[in-house]
Write a protein that holds these residues in place. Structure first.
Motif, PDB file in Angstrom:
ATOM      1  N   ALA A 291     -22.994  31.634   4.885  1.00 16.23           N
ATOM      2  CA  ALA A 291     -21.725  32.259   4.492  1.00 16.23           C
ATOM      3  C   ALA A 291     -20.564  31.473   5.070  1.00 16.23           C
ATOM      4  N   ASP A 292     -19.370  31.761   4.546  1.00 22.01           N
ATOM      5  CA  ASP A 292     -18.174  31.059   4.990  1.00 22.01           C
ATOM      6  C   ASP A 292     -17.408  31.866   6.012  1.00 22.01           C
ATOM      7  N   GLU A 293     -16.678  31.150   6.880  1.00 24.34           N
ATOM      8  CA  GLU A 293     -15.743  31.826   7.766  1.00 24.34           C
ATOM      9  C   GLU A 293     -14.597  32.370   6.934  1.00 24.34           C
ATOM     10  N   ARG A 294     -13.925  33.383   7.453  1.00 21.68           N
ATOM     11  CA  ARG A 294     -12.935  34.063   6.625  1.00 21.68           C
ATOM     12  C   ARG A 294     -11.753  33.171   6.258  1.00 21.68           C
ATOM     13  N   GLU A 295     -11.426  32.193   7.117  1.00 22.47           N
ATOM     14  CA  GLU A 295     -10.246  31.402   6.832  1.00 22.47           C
ATOM     15  C   GLU A 295     -10.541  30.075   6.137  1.00 22.47           C
ATOM     16  N   LYS A 296     -11.821  29.663   6.084  1.00 24.30           N
ATOM     17  CA  LYS A 296     -12.123  28.337   5.550  1.00 24.30           C
ATOM     18  C   LYS A 296     -13.320  28.390   4.602  1.00 24.30           C
ATOM     19  N   PRO A 297     -13.072  28.440   3.293  1.00 19.13           N
ATOM     20  CA  PRO A 297     -14.181  28.421   2.341  1.00 19.13           C
ATOM     21  C   PRO A 297     -15.026  27.160   2.501  1.00 19.13           C
ATOM     22  N   TYR A 298     -16.325  27.321   2.379  1.00 18.65           N
ATOM     23  CA  TYR A 298     -17.303  26.215   2.439  1.00 18.65           C
ATOM     24  C   TYR A 298     -17.381  25.549   3.815  1.00 18.65           C
ATOM     25  N   SER A 299     -16.776  26.151   4.838  1.00 18.31           N
ATOM     26  CA  SER A 299     -16.746  25.502   6.152  1.00 18.31           C
ATOM     27  C   SER A 299     -18.141  25.371   6.743  1.00 18.31           C
ATOM     28  N   ASN A 300     -18.965  26.426   6.672  1.00 17.70           N
ATOM     29  CA  ASN A 300     -20.298  26.367   7.269  1.00 17.70           C
ATOM     30  C   ASN A 300     -21.215  25.415   6.516  1.00 17.70           C
ATOM     31  N   MET A 301     -21.168  25.467   5.188  1.00 15.94           N
ATOM     32  CA  MET A 301     -21.981  24.539   4.410  1.00 15.94           C
ATOM     33  C   MET A 301     -21.507  23.111   4.630  1.00 15.94           C
ATOM     34  N   GLY A 302     -20.204  22.926   4.738  1.00 14.24           N
ATOM     35  CA  GLY A 302     -19.667  21.592   5.005  1.00 14.24           C
ATOM     36  C   GLY A 302     -20.137  21.049   6.340  1.00 14.24           C
ATOM     37  N   ARG A 303     -20.223  21.915   7.353  1.00 13.88           N
ATOM     38  CA  ARG A 303     -20.696  21.487   8.675  1.00 13.88           C
ATOM     39  C   ARG A 303     -22.156  21.047   8.597  1.00 13.88           C
ATOM     40  N   ILE A 304     -22.965  21.762   7.820  1.00 13.68           N
ATOM     41  CA  ILE A 304     -24.376  21.390   7.660  1.00 13.68           C
ATOM     42  C   ILE A 304     -24.490  20.042   6.963  1.00 13.68           C
ATOM     43  N   VAL A 305     -23.718  19.878   5.886  1.00 14.18           N
ATOM     44  CA  VAL A 305     -23.787  18.637   5.101  1.00 14.18           C
ATOM     45  C   VAL A 305     -23.375  17.434   5.935  1.00 14.18           C
ATOM     46  N   LYS A 306     -22.378  17.619   6.821  1.00  8.88           N
ATOM     47  CA  LYS A 306     -21.909  16.514   7.670  1.00  8.88           C
ATOM     48  C   LYS A 306     -22.832  16.265   8.862  1.00  8.88           C
ATOM     49  N   GLY A 307     -23.827  17.145   9.063  1.00 10.66           N
ATOM     50  CA  GLY A 307     -24.779  16.958  10.151  1.00 10.66           C
ATOM     51  C   GLY A 307     -24.341  17.515  11.476  1.00 10.66           C
ATOM     52  N   TYR A 308     -23.346  18.428  11.473  1.00  8.55           N
ATOM     53  CA  TYR A 308     -22.813  18.963  12.718  1.00  8.55           C
ATOM     54  C   TYR A 308     -23.496  20.241  13.174  1.00  8.55           C
ATOM     55  N   ASP A 309     -24.306  20.867  12.316  1.00 11.20           N
ATOM     56  CA  ASP A 309     -24.930  22.136  12.689  1.00 11.20           C
ATOM     57  C   ASP A 309     -26.122  21.892  13.611  1.00 11.20           C
ATOM     58  N   ARG A 310     -26.268  22.757  14.626  1.00 10.23           N
ATOM     59  CA  ARG A 310     -27.339  22.587  15.612  1.00 10.23           C
ATOM     60  C   ARG A 310     -28.714  22.870  15.044  1.00 10.23           C
ATOM     61  N   PHE A 311     -28.790  23.802  14.102  1.00  8.74           N
ATOM     62  CA  PHE A 311     -30.094  24.304  13.673  1.00  8.74           C
ATOM     63  C   PHE A 311     -30.554  23.745  12.327  1.00  8.74           C
ATOM     64  N   VAL A 312     -29.619  23.410  11.454  1.00 11.56           N
ATOM     65  CA  VAL A 312     -29.990  23.014  10.092  1.00 11.56           C
ATOM     66  C   VAL A 312     -29.430  21.642   9.773  1.00 11.56           C
ATOM     67  N   LYS A 313     -30.300  20.752   9.308  1.00  9.32           N
ATOM     68  CA  LYS A 313     -29.901  19.438   8.810  1.00  9.32           C
ATOM     69  C   LYS A 313     -30.395  19.320   7.370  1.00  9.32           C
TER      70      LYS A 313
END
Length: 548
Positions: A291-313
């Motif tokens: 899901a997205d944070e309330r202020e930034k659409p696609y922010s969480n998916m964008g973090r995963i795609v850029k490789g910044y997420d701790r749990f999901v690559k």
């Protein structure tokens, strides 16, 4: 008999930021308090809320904020404005208040003014009263609000669709709508976002078929982007996932809390045992909800795609599904994200926006609401101005007089006296508050212009040290640049800029006096002209002068 004013502080000629005000004599009723997502041009801005100075100035007259449902476009501004209205009740239904409480907890805000508005139970305010009516939307416990006044009812719908298959906390009470309509409606405020779409929205808002085909097609891991409060859509997804042997992983504390609470309240039917720990996200048969944070659409998916997420690559073996149409203003951001996913090699599936709709009233939904309410006056709200115009055209097609339809902009006031619309040119002061970080109002137009200038042309810093007594140059001038040119390839340009800077400084210190303002304006003028002549760029020029 009363004098009634109706106007919007946000929500007209735009998507989001909904805030509608109805004044009945001295009483003020505020319907919704939403945010709007910032577009790519608003550099660094997280989101936007309406300027609410008018409400602060008239705080003692406000009877309450009445929130229709738990979406950011309707309640996202509450964490930013609640400190100014600690004594003003904020009304919402059971699930809407749960969403608001979650938002306040994340911001570490304590609120004692949240009040339950139960559907079909009247709330009295002297000669006026509020009556919530259950409506169907993508989030449970959605209501529209009827404001009963001595001159007739005023009904604000918020977002809605007519879908007879949705029951319980998602069900529209058509009987209550018809009852209110028979009592006499002075003005109907109805949403406009899909007013240009023919037919009913239902069943084009259902995605079960799309999800079933996607699950049957995909062999590997699936990442599914959803709206955290779109529970009807999440229920459809869970229903299809339950037909497979996949485990569900929920990425994001906000989304996880919302889903778990909805399951506990029986607003979502799903076995909690099928929800796996985040550490199982890399299992090949996992189904990951993002899901997205309330202020930034696609922010969480964008973090995963850029490789910044701790749990999901994300990998080329993954499948990525987007289950919501792209919102207006987010086209560039979404397209860039889709391209990055395709570049990784993952299989990308995007919900077709023409085939699948969101939970908003299309033309026939609007006409049905008009027929049930039979209002004397009609006020299209929620949407771009073209949507408001299409909504007005729909009303005229079923016999409403053009002079009884209000197509207004934010701040324009409709005034009724004794139930009759008056000639009026009154306009409220309106503005936007740009939210960057934690504080409201900490970003203005000048800051945005500076950010735009920096992003396009970079910055040049001129650093000079002068002797305190003689005003002679002790060190420098030294030229530093960021985001302007590659220095190693432009040594001659830097040396000439330093020479021009020294010339300007010596010119303004030859009589052993120092006028900082003259030096700074002279440097910006001459150095700016030279840099534009050589590069056709206008970098921001900062001058650092110090004495020793």
């Amino acid at each position: 008999m009363s004098k009634i004013k109706i106007f919007a502080l946000g929500g007209l000629n735009e998507n989001g930021k909904n805030m509608y005000v109805v004044e009945v004599d001295q009483d003020i009723f505020v319907f919704d308090a939403g945010l709007k997502y910032a577009d790519d041009k608003m550099l660094g801005v997280d989101y936007i809320i309406p300027n609410y100075d008018y409400l602060k100035e008239n705080k003692k007259r406000i009877k309450g904020f009445f929130i229709t449902h738990g979406h950011d476009s309707q309640m996202g501004a509450i964490p930013d404005i609640i400190e100014d209205f600690k004594e003003v009740p904020i009304y919402g239904t059971r699930f809407t208040l749960e969403i608001i409480k979650q938002e306040l907890e994340e911001e570490k805000i304590t609120a004692n003014n949240l009040k339950l508005a139960e559907p079909h139970r009247s709330i009295k305010f002297g000669k006026n009263s509020i009556f919530p009516i259950s409506l169907t939307h993508s989030v449970p416990d959605t209501v529209g609000y009827v404001l009963y006044t001595p001159d007739g009812a005023i009904f604000y719908t918020g977002n809605f669709v007519f879908d007879p298959t949705l029951i319980g906390a998602y069900q529209t009470d058509i009987g209550k709508l018809a009852y209110v309509g028979k009592q006499g409606v002075l003005c109907l405020l109805s949403e406009s976002l899909y007013a240009d779409r023919p037919g009913f929205t239902s069943p084009k808002h259902r995605i079960a078929k799309f999800m079933s085909e996607a699950l049957n097609k995909c062999d590997g891991r699936i990442l599914c982007n959803v709206s955290s409060s779109g529970l009807t859509r999440i229920q459809e997804i869970f229903t299809e996932v339950s037909k497979t042997d996949r485990s569900v992983v929920i990425l994001g504390k906000r989304l996880e809390r919302t889903i778990m609470k909805a399951i506990d309240l029986k607003l979502i039917d799903f076995d909690k045992n099928r929800i796996a720990n985040i550490h199982q996200a890399n299992q090949p048969n996992s189904f990951i909800l993002v899901a997205d944070e309330r202020e930034k659409p696609y922010s969480n998916m964008g973090r995963i795609v850029k490789g910044y997420d701790r749990f999901v690559k994300i990998t080329s073996d993954d499948h990525v599904i987007f289950t919501s149409p792209v919102e207006a203003g987010q086209e560039r951001r979404s397209t860039k994200l889709f391209d990055e996913i395709a570049r990784i090699g993952a299989d990308l599936m995007i919900l077709p926006s023409k085939q699948y709709l969101g939970y908003h009233a299309s033309r026939e939904d609007l006409l049905l609401m008009l027929g049930l309410m039979n209002p004397t006056y009609y006020f299209p709200v929620i949407g771009e101005y073209r949507h408001q115009v299409e909504n007005a055209k729909a009303a005229m097609a079923v016999g409403m007089q053009e002079d009884h339809i209000l197509t207004l902009l934010n701040g324009q006031v409709a005034v009724f006296e004794n139930g009759v619309l008056q000639e009026n040119r009154e306009k409220m002061k309106i503005d936007e508050i740009l939210i960057d970080g934690k504080q409201a109002g900490d970003v203005g137009e000048l800051v945005l212009k500076d950010r735009e200038l920096l992003s396009e042309n970079g910055i040049v810093i001129v650093s000079v040290t002068l002797d305190r007594s003689t005003k002679e140059v002790v060190s420098g001038p030294e030229i530093l640049t960021r985001g302007f040119i590659y220095v190693k390839d432009h040594i001659d340009l830097i040396k000439e800029a330093e020479r021009i800077s020294l010339e300007v400084i010596e010119q303004h210190t030859k009589d052993h006096t120092l006028d900082f303002n003259k030096i700074k304006s002279g440097l910006r003028d001459k150095l700016g002209k030279y840099l534009y002549q050589e590069t056709e760029c206008k970098p921001m020029i900062l001058i650092v002068l110090q004495e020793v």
